[in-house]
Enzyme design. Structure first.
Site, PDB file in Angstrom:
ATOM      1  N   TRP A 466      32.018  18.272 -45.130  1.00  0.00           N
ATOM      2  CA  TRP A 466      32.441  19.675 -45.034  1.00  0.00           C
ATOM      3  C   TRP A 466      31.699  20.598 -45.986  1.00  0.00           C
ATOM      4  CZ3 TRP A 466      35.389  15.333 -45.654  1.00  0.00           C
ATOM      5  CH2 TRP A 466      36.108  14.900 -44.530  1.00  0.00           C
ATOM      6  N   ASP A 467      30.632  20.115 -46.637  1.00  0.00           N
ATOM      7  CA  ASP A 467      29.902  20.916 -47.614  1.00  0.00           C
ATOM      8  C   ASP A 467      30.797  21.310 -48.782  1.00  0.00           C
ATOM      9  OD1 ASP A 467      27.792  22.333 -48.764  1.00  0.00           O
ATOM     10  OD2 ASP A 467      28.240  24.167 -47.667  1.00  0.00           O
ATOM     11  N   MET A 468      31.665  20.384 -49.204  1.00  0.00           N
ATOM     12  CA  MET A 468      32.556  20.644 -50.328  1.00  0.00           C
ATOM     13  C   MET A 468      31.921  20.168 -51.638  1.00  0.00           C
ATOM     14  SD  MET A 468      35.146  22.330 -49.400  1.00  0.00           S
ATOM     15  CE  MET A 468      35.477  22.998 -47.779  1.00  0.00           C
ATOM     16  N   ASP A 469      30.642  20.544 -51.825  1.00  0.00           N
ATOM     17  CA  ASP A 469      30.002  20.197 -53.090  1.00  0.00           C
ATOM     18  C   ASP A 469      30.747  20.860 -54.250  1.00  0.00           C
ATOM     19  OD1 ASP A 469      29.256  22.664 -52.123  1.00  0.00           O
ATOM     20  OD2 ASP A 469      27.121  22.373 -52.349  1.00  0.00           O
ATOM     21  N   LYS A 495      35.595  23.691 -54.417  1.00  0.00           N
ATOM     22  CA  LYS A 495      35.670  24.543 -53.231  1.00  0.00           C
ATOM     23  C   LYS A 495      36.987  24.378 -52.493  1.00  0.00           C
ATOM     24  CE  LYS A 495      30.849  25.248 -51.796  1.00  0.00           C
ATOM     25  NZ  LYS A 495      29.890  25.007 -50.690  1.00  0.00           N
TER      26      LYS A 495
END
Length: 786
Positions: A466-469, A495
């Protein structure tokens, strides 16, 4: 004629609501729109036939809408208003004398009988009563704020002389977060809740570096300047380094590396420069004090802090090439957006890698160089984490290994540097990730500053799709627990809204972290983790429901409801899909690179949680349009993922009018007692003045990107919101105390310092943010008390 036109309008509304309502019902959604469509069509027929019963039927529509809306959202004005606003206005239209008289038998040429008059008279009372009921509920809801959390943070100083990181004079600001602890806390006390409203502009400076037509969408001005002695040091979006007089804003020097434009670059920004004093040479020698400038063409440049001249003894005549050791090096795909960390005689650098462009991009390696010579001392590659000795010529770092594009923090006493890590691109595709990548993706990792070896790792998302870097600089402070024991702590915002409070020596949780079940059902080639970590301190919002869908009118709200029901959504961490998935919290993040600010004396936190749902839809590679069509170098549009089996369409969940589909508020300010992990207050933040077609400053609570700053006087400062203001808040209660209009978007983190006049200054850079659409500019704004 007026009645006939009104009837046509009602018929048109009925048809539109009926069409959308049937689509929504077939998706399992609310039946309200079908029922209301029938009511509009019946009203239209009665208007065509001049029947007074039209007013009765429409009164029932208003009452039915009122009951349905109240059932869904209670006394919450903005969702109530969007559901019933048009309907109530049309009710008032029907009460106009020309319409009402046309429906009365008394308007006929032949006088009616008493029975006919009684049966057919267009009495306004039923409709007036329904409208009155709606207005009463509206009036009550306007006075209530169900999203507001009132409370207070403790005011006593838990630590009289707290550890604030490396030594920095009170009136200066030496690192991005003031010290290497990243607290964004100024020990200055002149500005207080009692006098902050008197702040005035002290000086204004314009850099001359303005957005260019060829710039990428994500061209932003996010710098927090440094203040050393009497000088401010900053950089601009196109990587010009500038030194200013801190009292007047007068330019002392500038250095332009003349970085060329590159449309393949995903971001064009500079968050800050790094300062270092060389204690090994005499103070009158050149480059005794240095400023290190990261550039968007993947270089690090050493400058003399006094003159702006290049320090040619560093690297290759003052310029360090950060692309060395990359197996693949596509132009514009790798660069440094955040200031590196200087400690222990080293300059430690990460890098941003373009999200979702290709499977053959640069490595996310973290490297430590000799701060004077530029010699590589160690490299930590999360794809090959155990070997940190410098790679030899001809060797390569791991392609696409998780990178760190944000700001590091460090503890010199522990000899640790704390790295917020992202995930391996493509972000939404987890196939083929190595064991090491799975371990370090989307984590906070502590490295030994002498060797680069891992001391501990805390993952915040398992198998991130989910691009939760981890986007934010971890914040370091000491926390005194209930037993009176002082624990060296780390506060890590994420995030997804979780805030990790960890023992920074070991990574062990101070506030408990549990594993909770997560949605499953990834695409056949991939998998999703069955559980995900959840911190006991979290701003994770409740799951979305259809009732949370919003619009300025009932029509775009209906469109949002259809969109919500059409997409896959089972709560946080719903896997990406070909159908399309709602990602909430979205890619924008509850917290982003602006991080949070802490008061190390009171051991409290101030932050800006933001809520904006996103969508992602996987696209098979053979269905992706030719290159150059419908693609964006940002988080909106098509991300191609060249070399991967899928690309992804992504962007905010928006209505046809381009406003968020979810109900406001979308942004808050919040305060947390870090000793207890309790959220003390949460208030809507910002207005729609610069979002709406008409610039009305309605305080809905808007998204923002940027960071806060706290002063020891008890005031927090924050720009960030998508309206162009700098605001001051009472740290104890979160109440807004002051605001000033900025000439451009304030998507940067403010700082504070003391001038030669002994006054406390508050400074913010205002230059706007391309992706969120705030006004572009090139301003440095400094304020002080009269």
């Amino acid at each position: 004629m007026l009645v006939s036109l009104t009837a046509i309008l009602f018929a048109f509304i009925g048809i539109a609501l009926g069409y959308g309502g049937i689509k929504l019902a077939l998706l399992g959604g609310s039946l309200y729109y079908i029922i209301t469509a029938a009511g509009f069509l019946l009203t239209a027929i009665l208007l065509f036939t001049r029947r007074a019963a039209a007013l009765w039927v429409y009164a029932l529509i208003i009452l039915g809408t009122l009951g349905w809306a109240f059932y869904e959202v209670g006394f919450d004005w903005w969702p109530l208003g969007s559901r019933g606003g048009i309907i109530v206005l049309l009710g008032l239209w029907l009460l106009l004398p020309p319409i009402r008289k046309a429906l009365s038998p008394a308007s006929r040429e032949v006088a009616p009988t008493i029975e006919q008059a009684r049966a057919g008279s267009a009495s306004p009372l039923p409709l007036l009563g329904a409208i009155a009921a709606a207005l009463i509920v509206a009036g009550i809801s306007i006075t209530k704020d169900p999203h507001n959390l009132d409370g207070s943070l403790p005011t006593e100083a838990v630590a009289a002389t707290p550890d604030m990181g490396n030594t920095v004079p009170d009136g200066e600001w030496h690192q991005y977060g003031r010290t290497q602890y990243g607290q964004r806390y100024s020990p200055l006390t002149q500005i207080t809740p009692e006098n902050v409203a008197s702040l005035q502009l002290a000086w204004q400076y314009q850099t001359g570096d303005v957005r260019q037509p060829q710039d990428v969408t994500e061209t932003t001005y996010q710098v927090t300047p440094l203040k050393i002695e009497d000088t401010l040091y900053l950089c601009t979006p196109h990587n010009i380094a500038i030194a200013l007089d801190a009292d007047t804003g007068k330019e002392k020097w500038r250095y332009n590396p003349e970085v060329s434009a590159n449309t393949q670059r995903q971001h064009q920004t500079c968050r800050g420069v790094t300062y270092w004093k060389d204690q090994s040479v005499a103070a009158d020698q050149a480059c005794y004090e240095r400023v290190y400038l990261p550039t968007s063409d993947a270089h690090l440049i050493a400058l003399d802090a006094k003159t702006g001249q290049i320090c040619e003894s560093f690297a290759d005549k003052g310029v360090l090439d950060l692309t060395r050791g990359m197996k693949y090096n596509p132009s514009g795909y790798y660069y440094s957006t955040s200031p590196p960390t200087a400690m222990d005689g080293k300059i430690i650098v990460g890098g941003a890698v373009n999200d979702n462009f290709s499977t053959q991009e640069q490595s996310g390696v973290i490297r430590a160089f000799d701060i004077l010579t530029g010699q590589l001392l160690w490299n930590w590659d999360s794809g090959n984490p155990d070997v940190t000795t410098p790679i030899a010529d001809g060797e390569h770092y791991t392609t696409n290994s998780p990178n760190s594009w944000s700001v590091f923090s460090a503890d010199e006493n522990l000899g640790l540097i704390y790295i917020p890590l992202g995930n391996q691109v493509p972000d939404q595709l987890g196939m083929g990730r190595s064991e090491a990548v799975e371990k370090y993706s989307s984590s906070i990792t502590a490295l030994d500053v002498k060797t680069g070896q891992v001391r501990w790792v805390r993952q915040t998302v398992h198998h991130d799709l989910w691009d939760m870097d981890v986007p934010a600089q971890p914040v370091l402070l000491d926390i005194t627990n209930k037993s009176g024991q002082v624990v060296p702590a780390l506060v890590g915002p994420t995030k997804q809204g979780d805030i990790y409070v960890l023992d920074r020596r070991t990574g062990e949780a101070i506030i408990p972290v549990t594993e909770v079940a997560a949605p499953t059902g990834a695409i056949p080639e991939d998998f999703s983790a069955p559980t995900q970590p959840l911190s006991g301190l979290s701003f994770n919002p409740p799951p979305l429901t259809e009732a949370n869908m919003w619009g300025a009118t009932m029509f775009d709200q209906l469109a949002c409801r259809i969109q919500f029901r059409s997409l896959r959504y089972e709560g946080r961490y719903t896997p990406p899909s070909l159908q399309g998935t709602i990602v909430y919290p979205g890619n924008f993040g509850v917290f982003n690179w602006g991080s949070v600010a802490v008061d190390p004396k009171r051991q409290v936190m101030f932050g800006m949680p933001t809520y904006l749902a996103f969508t992602s839809r996987l696209v098979p590679a053979d269905q992706i349009p030719p290159k150059g069509e419908d693609e964006k170098a940002s988080e909106q549009g098509l991300n191609r993922n060249d070399g991967a089996p899928y690309g992804v369409f992504m962007g905010p969940l928006l209505s046809p009018l381009g406003i968020p589909c979810q109900s406001p508020p979308w942004g808050y300010v919040a305060g947390v007692d870090l000793r207890t992990g309790k959220i003390a207050y949460k208030h809507k933040n910002g207005t729609v003045e610069d979002m709406a077609p008409v610039p009305i400053p309605l305080k809905l609570g808007v998204p923002g990107i940027g960071g806060p700053m706290i002063t020891a006087g008890g005031v927090a400062f924050l720009g960030a919101a998508v309206d162009d203001y700098l605001r001051a808040y009472d740290l104890t209660t979160g109440k807004q105390l002051w605001q000033t209009r900025l000439p451009a978007g304030g998507q940067s983190t403010p700082m504070s310092y003391t001038g030669k006049d002994g006054k406390q200054y508050v400074l913010i850079v205002a230059g706007g943010h391309g992706s969120v659409g705030t006004k572009a500019g090139d301003y440095v704004m400094s304020y002080k008390l009269p």
